[in-house]
Design a protein around this motif. Structure first.
Motif, mmCIF file in Angstrom:
data_model
loop_
_atom_site.group_PDB
_atom_site.id
_atom_site.type_symbol
_atom_site.label_atom_id
_atom_site.label_comp_id
_atom_site.label_asym_id
_atom_site.label_seq_id
_atom_site.Cartn_x
_atom_site.Cartn_y
_atom_site.Cartn_z
ATOM 1 N N GLU A 142 -56.014 35.945 -122.798
ATOM 2 C CA GLU A 142 -54.965 36.210 -123.775
ATOM 3 C C GLU A 142 -54.224 34.927 -124.160
ATOM 4 O O GLU A 142 -54.026 34.037 -123.331
ATOM 5 N N ARG A 144 -51.135 34.129 -124.406
ATOM 6 C CA ARG A 144 -49.749 34.388 -124.030
ATOM 7 C C ARG A 144 -49.149 33.155 -123.392
ATOM 8 O O ARG A 144 -49.858 32.330 -122.810
ATOM 9 N N ASP A 147 -48.126 35.083 -117.884
ATOM 10 C CA ASP A 147 -48.798 36.295 -117.399
ATOM 11 C C ASP A 147 -50.042 36.614 -118.223
ATOM 12 O O ASP A 147 -50.259 37.740 -118.654
ATOM 13 N N HIS A 149 -53.917 37.339 -118.987
ATOM 14 C CA HIS A 149 -55.038 38.015 -118.338
ATOM 15 C C HIS A 149 -56.288 37.853 -119.196
ATOM 16 O O HIS A 149 -56.210 37.739 -120.419
ATOM 17 N N TYR A 151 -59.603 39.471 -120.898
ATOM 18 C CA TYR A 151 -59.946 40.766 -121.463
ATOM 19 C C TYR A 151 -61.385 40.707 -121.957
ATOM 20 O O TYR A 151 -61.945 39.631 -122.186
ATOM 21 N N ARG A 198 -55.370 40.993 -127.113
ATOM 22 C CA ARG A 198 -54.699 41.111 -125.836
ATOM 23 C C ARG A 198 -55.228 42.315 -125.069
ATOM 24 O O ARG A 198 -55.945 43.139 -125.614
ATOM 25 N N PRO A 201 -52.516 48.096 -123.781
ATOM 26 C CA PRO A 201 -51.653 48.862 -122.879
ATOM 27 C C PRO A 201 -52.006 50.344 -122.932
ATOM 28 O O PRO A 201 -51.766 51.014 -123.935
ATOM 29 N N GLU A 209 -54.980 47.613 -117.666
ATOM 30 C CA GLU A 209 -54.391 48.198 -118.868
ATOM 31 C C GLU A 209 -53.163 49.047 -118.529
ATOM 32 O O GLU A 209 -52.168 49.049 -119.272
ATOM 33 N N LYS A 211 -51.134 48.551 -115.979
ATOM 34 C CA LYS A 211 -50.056 47.622 -115.665
ATOM 35 C C LYS A 211 -49.413 47.084 -116.938
ATOM 36 O O LYS A 211 -48.180 46.968 -117.022
ATOM 37 N N ARG A 212 -50.208 46.776 -117.944
ATOM 38 C CA ARG A 212 -49.650 46.260 -119.189
ATOM 39 C C ARG A 212 -48.833 47.339 -119.913
ATOM 40 O O ARG A 212 -47.824 47.032 -120.555
ATOM 41 N N TYR A 213 -49.257 48.604 -119.796
ATOM 42 C CA TYR A 213 -48.488 49.702 -120.381
ATOM 43 C C TYR A 213 -47.118 49.806 -119.706
ATOM 44 O O TYR A 213 -46.083 49.931 -120.377
ATOM 45 N N ARG A 215 -45.560 47.467 -118.117
ATOM 46 C CA ARG A 215 -44.770 46.279 -118.467
ATOM 47 C C ARG A 215 -44.091 46.472 -119.815
ATOM 48 O O ARG A 215 -42.953 46.031 -120.020
#
Length: 275
Positions: A142, A144, A147, A149, A151, A198, A201, A209, A211-213, A215
């Motif tokens: 990503e 970003r 943090d 990740h 994908y 990315r 989420p 996925e 965890k990203r939701y 977050r």
């Protein structure tokens, strides 16, 4: 399967040797991307049989994608590690047992944090799942500021047995200094317009996925309330207190202080903008 192994490093002599030694158990194609270390990192890498390239560091996502785009990898699969991550025997066995051409395009690996010599086994954050093994051309990182990740651009994922151990050996002074810088990066990330592909989420998706939701739910909660709520959730509801005094220090600093610092910096940015 025999993947090519890519390791990011900077002044990593304390941990890199163990990482490369374990990586050699699963591959003879090791690559270290060094950010112009001033210690013995480059020489240590070459002594362990790794090919070394040096590239200026911008952020983890940019460095990982540069490695994906520019390294001459020998094998059709790639495994990405940090210089302070070691592999448990169970994970080494799981990697060595994979067929050369599995149905999946990538595999999630669980990562445990080892802090002040103790593995954090509770708190709902350790272990966390990361996509680190994927086919060439299938995975990216990503874009970003913090943090980041990996994908998959295509294909499905599987999960491997065993753990990566993220062995934090730096002093608390250095650890907190890095978290101060990461807080700046997270503030920039939350204030910026999201661009690029990315991790999706999804609550019912894979562990990464989901965890990203979660977050996203955290980011939408009120400033200064959410660090207290997160600490209470991880330390009490998810039994972080069972990780002893080391866990008390870790969860207080990483979950409460770090997230409170992010909120304070966001508040500062918004107040400065109003002024």
């Amino acid at each position: 399967m025999k993947p090519s192994v890519i390791v990011l490093a900077f002044n990593s002599v304390d941990t890199l040797g163990t990482t490369l030694e374990q990586a050699r158990a699963i591959s003879d194609d090791l690559h270290v991307v060094d950010s112009f270390s001033t210690d013995d990192t480059v020489a240590l890498s070459r002594r362990h049989g790794a090919q070394v390239v040096q590239h200026a560091f911008e952020n983890y996502g940019a460095q990982r994608n540069w490695a994906i785009d520019n390294l001459a990898l020998r094998y059709p699969w790639q495994l990405h590690l940090d210089a302070d991550e070691r592999l448990t025997p169970e994970l080494v066995a799981a990697l060595r047992s994979l067929p050369e051409n599995p149905a999946q395009s990538g595999f999630l690996i669980a990562r445990l944090v080892q802090f002040l010599g103790r593995e954090m086994r509770h708190g709902g954050m350790s272990p966390t799942w990361h996509l680190r093994l994927f086919r060439n051309g299938a995975g990216r990182c990503e874009e970003r500021k913090y943090d980041q990740h990996f994908y998959l651009a295509e294909g499905s994922t599987g999960e491997l047995q065993g753990y990566m151990i993220d062995e934090i050996r730096m002093s608390l002074s250095e650890w907190t200094a890095r978290h101060n810088r990461w807080a700046d990066a997270e503030v920039m990330e939350q204030l910026a317009v999201q661009e690029g592909a990315r991790v999706r989420p999804r609550f019912w998706g894979n562990p990464m996925e989901r965890k990203r939701y979660l977050r996203g739910l955290y980011n939408n909660a009120p400033l200064f309330v959410r660090p207290y709520a997160l600490f209470g959730y991880r330390y009490f509801l998810r039994l972080g207190f069972l990780d002893g005094w080391e866990g008390f220090i870790f969860w207080t600093l990483q979950t409460f202080w770090f997230r409170f610092l992010i909120d304070a910096k966001l508040f500062e940015q918004r107040k400065t903008k109003k002024i």
